[in-house]
Design a protein around this motif. Structure first.
Motif, PDB file in Angstrom:
ATOM      1  N   GLY A   1       7.359  -0.964   6.692  1.00 52.46           N
ATOM      2  CA  GLY A   1       6.246  -1.509   5.918  1.00 52.46           C
ATOM      3  C   GLY A   1       6.340  -3.001   5.636  1.00 52.46           C
ATOM      4  O   GLY A   1       5.440  -3.571   5.007  1.00 52.46           O
ATOM      5  N   ARG A   2       7.418  -3.655   6.096  1.00 52.16           N
ATOM      6  CA  ARG A   2       7.561  -5.103   5.864  1.00 52.16           C
ATOM      7  C   ARG A   2       7.437  -5.860   7.192  1.00 52.16           C
ATOM      8  O   ARG A   2       7.806  -5.329   8.242  1.00 52.16           O
ATOM      9  CB  ARG A   2       8.935  -5.421   5.271  1.00 52.16           C
ATOM     10  CG  ARG A   2       9.118  -4.959   3.840  1.00 52.16           C
ATOM     11  CD  ARG A   2      10.521  -5.347   3.360  1.00 52.16           C
ATOM     12  NE  ARG A   2      10.792  -4.775   2.061  1.00 52.16           N
ATOM     13  CZ  ARG A   2      10.497  -5.363   0.901  1.00 52.16           C
ATOM     14  NH1 ARG A   2       9.897  -6.534   0.900  1.00 52.16           N
ATOM     15  NH2 ARG A   2      10.785  -4.780  -0.245  1.00 52.16           N
ATOM     16  N   VAL A   3       6.953  -7.106   7.097  1.00 62.07           N
ATOM     17  CA  VAL A   3       6.901  -7.961   8.286  1.00 62.07           C
ATOM     18  C   VAL A   3       8.306  -8.519   8.496  1.00 62.07           C
ATOM     19  O   VAL A   3       8.835  -9.223   7.628  1.00 62.07           O
ATOM     20  CB  VAL A   3       5.887  -9.114   8.091  1.00 62.07           C
ATOM     21  CG1 VAL A   3       5.925 -10.060   9.291  1.00 62.07           C
ATOM     22  CG2 VAL A   3       4.478  -8.552   7.897  1.00 62.07           C
TER      23      VAL A   3
ATOM     24  N   THR B   1       5.452   4.455  -0.092  1.00 70.88           N
ATOM     25  CA  THR B   1       4.972   3.094   0.167  1.00 70.88           C
ATOM     26  C   THR B   1       5.033   2.833   1.672  1.00 70.88           C
ATOM     27  O   THR B   1       6.085   2.968   2.280  1.00 70.88           O
ATOM     28  CB  THR B   1       5.842   2.071  -0.591  1.00 70.88           C
ATOM     29  OG1 THR B   1       5.771   2.393  -1.973  1.00 70.88           O
ATOM     30  CG2 THR B   1       5.351   0.652  -0.372  1.00 70.88           C
ATOM     31  N   VAL B   2       3.878   2.464   2.260  1.00 73.56           N
ATOM     32  CA  VAL B   2       3.850   2.266   3.713  1.00 73.56           C
ATOM     33  C   VAL B   2       3.772   0.794   4.102  1.00 73.56           C
ATOM     34  O   VAL B   2       4.130   0.426   5.220  1.00 73.56           O
ATOM     35  CB  VAL B   2       2.687   3.040   4.379  1.00 73.56           C
ATOM     36  CG1 VAL B   2       2.970   4.525   4.426  1.00 73.56           C
ATOM     37  CG2 VAL B   2       1.378   2.778   3.683  1.00 73.56           C
ATOM     38  N   LEU B   3       3.289  -0.050   3.186  1.00 79.22           N
ATOM     39  CA  LEU B   3       3.291  -1.496   3.443  1.00 79.22           C
ATOM     40  C   LEU B   3       3.804  -2.183   2.190  1.00 79.22           C
ATOM     41  O   LEU B   3       3.447  -1.787   1.068  1.00 79.22           O
ATOM     42  CB  LEU B   3       1.881  -2.004   3.770  1.00 79.22           C
ATOM     43  CG  LEU B   3       1.304  -1.662   5.139  1.00 79.22           C
ATOM     44  CD1 LEU B   3      -0.136  -2.161   5.250  1.00 79.22           C
ATOM     45  CD2 LEU B   3       2.133  -2.254   6.279  1.00 79.22           C
ATOM     46  N   LYS B   4       4.633  -3.217   2.365  1.00 81.54           N
ATOM     47  CA  LYS B   4       5.251  -3.854   1.191  1.00 81.54           C
ATOM     48  C   LYS B   4       5.169  -5.366   1.347  1.00 81.54           C
ATOM     49  O   LYS B   4       5.669  -5.935   2.328  1.00 81.54           O
ATOM     50  CB  LYS B   4       6.722  -3.383   1.112  1.00 81.54           C
ATOM     51  CG  LYS B   4       7.442  -3.816  -0.134  1.00 81.54           C
ATOM     52  CD  LYS B   4       7.589  -2.636  -1.096  1.00 81.54           C
ATOM     53  CE  LYS B   4       8.331  -3.038  -2.344  1.00 81.54           C
ATOM     54  NZ  LYS B   4       7.488  -3.328  -3.483  1.00 81.54           N
TER      55      LYS B   4
ATOM     56  N   HIS C   1       0.838  -1.200   0.000  1.00 83.83           N
ATOM     57  CA  HIS C   1       0.000   0.000   0.000  1.00 83.83           C
ATOM     58  C   HIS C   1       0.873   1.249   0.000  1.00 83.83           C
ATOM     59  O   HIS C   1       1.874   1.331   0.712  1.00 83.83           O
ATOM     60  CB  HIS C   1      -0.937   0.040   1.207  1.00 83.83           C
ATOM     61  CG  HIS C   1      -1.918   1.160   1.116  1.00 83.83           C
ATOM     62  ND1 HIS C   1      -2.958   1.169   0.215  1.00 83.83           N
ATOM     63  CD2 HIS C   1      -1.988   2.343   1.784  1.00 83.83           C
ATOM     64  CE1 HIS C   1      -3.633   2.293   0.335  1.00 83.83           C
ATOM     65  NE2 HIS C   1      -3.066   3.028   1.280  1.00 83.83           N
ATOM     66  N   ALA C   2       0.452   2.210  -0.825  1.00 81.12           N
ATOM     67  CA  ALA C   2       1.205   3.467  -0.923  1.00 81.12           C
ATOM     68  C   ALA C   2       0.251   4.644  -0.817  1.00 81.12           C
ATOM     69  O   ALA C   2      -0.879   4.586  -1.309  1.00 81.12           O
ATOM     70  CB  ALA C   2       1.950   3.516  -2.243  1.00 81.12           C
TER      71      ALA C   2
ATOM     72  N   SER D   1       6.104   2.734  10.756  1.00 83.54           N
ATOM     73  CA  SER D   1       6.387   1.363  10.278  1.00 83.54           C
ATOM     74  C   SER D   1       5.219   0.777   9.494  1.00 83.54           C
ATOM     75  O   SER D   1       5.362  -0.255   8.836  1.00 83.54           O
ATOM     76  CB  SER D   1       6.723   0.455  11.457  1.00 83.54           C
ATOM     77  OG  SER D   1       5.626   0.429  12.354  1.00 83.54           O
ATOM     78  N   GLY D   2       4.043   1.403   9.591  1.00 82.29           N
ATOM     79  CA  GLY D   2       2.873   0.911   8.849  1.00 82.29           C
ATOM     80  C   GLY D   2       1.801   0.272   9.721  1.00 82.29           C
ATOM     81  O   GLY D   2       0.830  -0.295   9.204  1.00 82.29           O
ATOM     82  N   LYS D   3       1.953   0.375  11.042  1.00 84.65           N
ATOM     83  CA  LYS D   3       0.990  -0.259  11.969  1.00 84.65           C
ATOM     84  C   LYS D   3      -0.442   0.235  11.755  1.00 84.65           C
ATOM     85  O   LYS D   3      -1.377  -0.554  11.657  1.00 84.65           O
ATOM     86  CB  LYS D   3       1.356   0.037  13.431  1.00 84.65           C
ATOM     87  CG  LYS D   3       2.629  -0.555  13.919  1.00 84.65           C
ATOM     88  CD  LYS D   3       2.779  -0.389  15.425  1.00 84.65           C
ATOM     89  CE  LYS D   3       2.735   1.052  15.891  1.00 84.65           C
ATOM     90  NZ  LYS D   3       3.848   1.878  15.432  1.00 84.65           N
ATOM     91  N   SER D   4      -0.592   1.562  11.693  1.00 82.39           N
ATOM     92  CA  SER D   4      -1.942   2.121  11.577  1.00 82.39           C
ATOM     93  C   SER D   4      -2.585   1.748  10.249  1.00 82.39           C
ATOM     94  O   SER D   4      -3.786   1.451  10.192  1.00 82.39           O
ATOM     95  CB  SER D   4      -1.905   3.641  11.727  1.00 82.39           C
ATOM     96  OG  SER D   4      -1.609   3.965  13.049  1.00 82.39           O
ATOM     97  N   THR D   5      -1.793   1.755   9.186  1.00 82.64           N
ATOM     98  CA  THR D   5      -2.340   1.367   7.876  1.00 82.64           C
ATOM     99  C   THR D   5      -2.735  -0.106   7.905  1.00 82.64           C
ATOM    100  O   THR D   5      -3.802  -0.486   7.408  1.00 82.64           O
ATOM    101  CB  THR D   5      -1.287   1.622   6.768  1.00 82.64           C
ATOM    102  OG1 THR D   5      -0.910   3.000   6.835  1.00 82.64           O
ATOM    103  CG2 THR D   5      -1.837   1.308   5.400  1.00 82.64           C
TER     104      THR D   5
END
Lengths: 236, 202
Positions: free
Chosen positions: A216-218, A27-30, A21-22, A49-53
């Motif tokens: 944005g990555r696990v 890009t906030v999640l990859k 997602h960007a 880090s993308g937690k909220s998204t």
């Protein structure tokens, strides 16, 4: 989820498939790909880090630019409204979530929107307010509650609708230690599966699974102790 | 925790005024409002004001609550008085001011003793015919409720901005207050829209 549930015919749980997602060029999640079936799952990570998204993906507030998110087989892109009926969402700032002037009116809002009978609304509101320690504040102006009470009201307003899942986006950030513990106790006692995005590492020992996001990555996904260790290493 | 109500907000109680039906109170407010708008006798207006204050006491609401709300009107009342005195007469200005005080007090008595949701319920019923021209009464009621809820929130944000400016040495600057307040209000509107969506309102 009980076997008698009308959703028993579909694959239960939250499925996040190959999601990127960007927001514009950022890009906030990859390439996030995971299935959540645990009862208590936490998502941790540094700021940005993308937690909220990640949290917003689950009830369709954010639709991924690539990939797919489904809840009990329902696609958030196609069946967003149905998904939101199944997934309750609690925001970081309860003031953003409370839309009615008094406590009872705010709890009643979701039930009214679903056109529940007036008698049921009165009963359910009283029941939920008592359960969350707000019984004496039914007619109290919401803006005069303490921070902890406001977050409790936000939680009550969501749980009065009996969602199948609950997603919380850093609900304890604005609270003192006592209220953090109170909200944690309430969350841990919930019957429905919970996904909690948080910075509060001390409260994760009772969770079954902790996902760590970085850029944005696990980067870790497992038992609390292992995931927290990875997170601390990232923060050093 | 403070128990001071926001502007015109319901104060719980069990007085007869609290128990009187919402439709009856709103009807009386409307009829009284029309009568007050047309009277030219300052004594009648004074009697109306005294009656409203007696009703406040009867509803066991501290007198300082409506008086504090009237205090916020003081600059407007002063401007009207001076403008009328200049263009017409002091008596005409006084009449207008008394009329406004009587109307605001009457509305305050109703809002302090009636739940917002009950008033909005009545409003929804009144607006039902508007459905035929594409207006959703429930949405209108929700918008009004949120406007009421936003008043104390915006006041709180304004206070935060003012304190932040003061701490940086800016004592009085309208632009320094309004620009950040506008940004914060727009952010708040965005968050609330997201929260409404999350709570099932599409």
């Amino acid at each position: 989820m009980s076997a008698a549930s009308p959703r028993s015919q579909v694959i239960p749980g939250i499925r996040i498939s190959q999601v990127t997602h960007a927001y514009g060029a950022r890009t906030v999640l990859k390439d996030v790909d995971l299935r959540i079936t645990e009862h208590k799952t936490a998502v941790i990570g540094g700021n940005g880090s993308g937690k909220s998204t990640f949290a917003r993906l689950i009830n369709g507030l954010v639709i991924p630019t690539q990939g797919r998110v489904s809840v009990d087989g329902m696609d958030t892109k196609i069946q967003g409204k149905q998904v939101r009926r199944q997934v309750g969402f609690v925001f970081q700032d309860p003031d953003a979530q409370i839309v009615f002037p008094t406590v009872a009116e705010d709890v009643a809002f979701g039930l009214k929107a679903r056109r529940e009978p007036a008698g049921t609304i009165v009963e359910r509101v009283a029941e939920v307010l008592d359960k969350f320690g707000l019984g004496d504040y039914a007619d109290h102006p919401a803006h005069l509650l303490s921070g902890g009470q406001k977050q409790m009201l936000a939680l009550a307003s969501v749980l009065v609708l009996n969602p199948a899942y609950l997603v919380l986006d850093e609900p304890m950030t604005l609270l003192d230690l006592k209220n953090k513990r109170l909200i944690t106790e309430v969350v841990l006692a919930l019957e429905q599966p919970v996904v909690l995005a948080t910075h509060e590492l001390d409260l994760l020992s009772d969770f079954q699974r902790v996902v760590v996001l970085d850029g944005g990555r696990v980067v870790a996904d497992g038992a609390p102790a292992d995931s927290v260790r990875t997170y601390r290493r990232l923060m050093d | 925790m403070s128990t001071a109500p926001a502007l015109g907000m319901y104060l719980p109680g069990d007085s007869m005024l609290h128990r009187t039906g919402t439709r009856r109170k709103m009807g009386l407010l409307l009829a009284g409002g029309i009568a007050v708008s047309f009277t030219r006798d300052p004594w009648v207006l004074l009697v109306v004001i005294a009656t409203q204050l007696a009703l406040v006491a009867f509803a066991r609401i501290p007198l300082r609550v409506p008086l504090r709300q009237l205090r916020t009107l003081a600059p407007l009342l002063m401007i009207l008085l001076i403008a009328h005195a200049w263009l017409d007469s002091w008596e005409a200005g006084l009449l207008v001011d008394l009329r406004i005080v009587a109307l605001v007090l009457a509305a305050t008595v109703v809002t302090l003793t009636t739940r917002t949701s009950e008033m909005l319920g009545e409003l929804e019923i009144l607006l039902r015919p508007a459905r035929y021209v594409g207006v959703d009464p429930a949405r209108v009621a929700l918008a009004i409720s949120m406007a009421i809820r936003f008043v104390p929130r915006i006041a709180q944000k304004a206070q935060q901005v003012r304190e932040a400016q003061r701490s940086r040495g800016v004592e009085k600057s309208l632009a320094a207050l309004l620009v950040p307040l506008l940004i914060k209000t727009l952010q708040m509107a965005d968050q609330t829209a997201e929260a409404l969506e999350a709570r099932g309102l599409d």
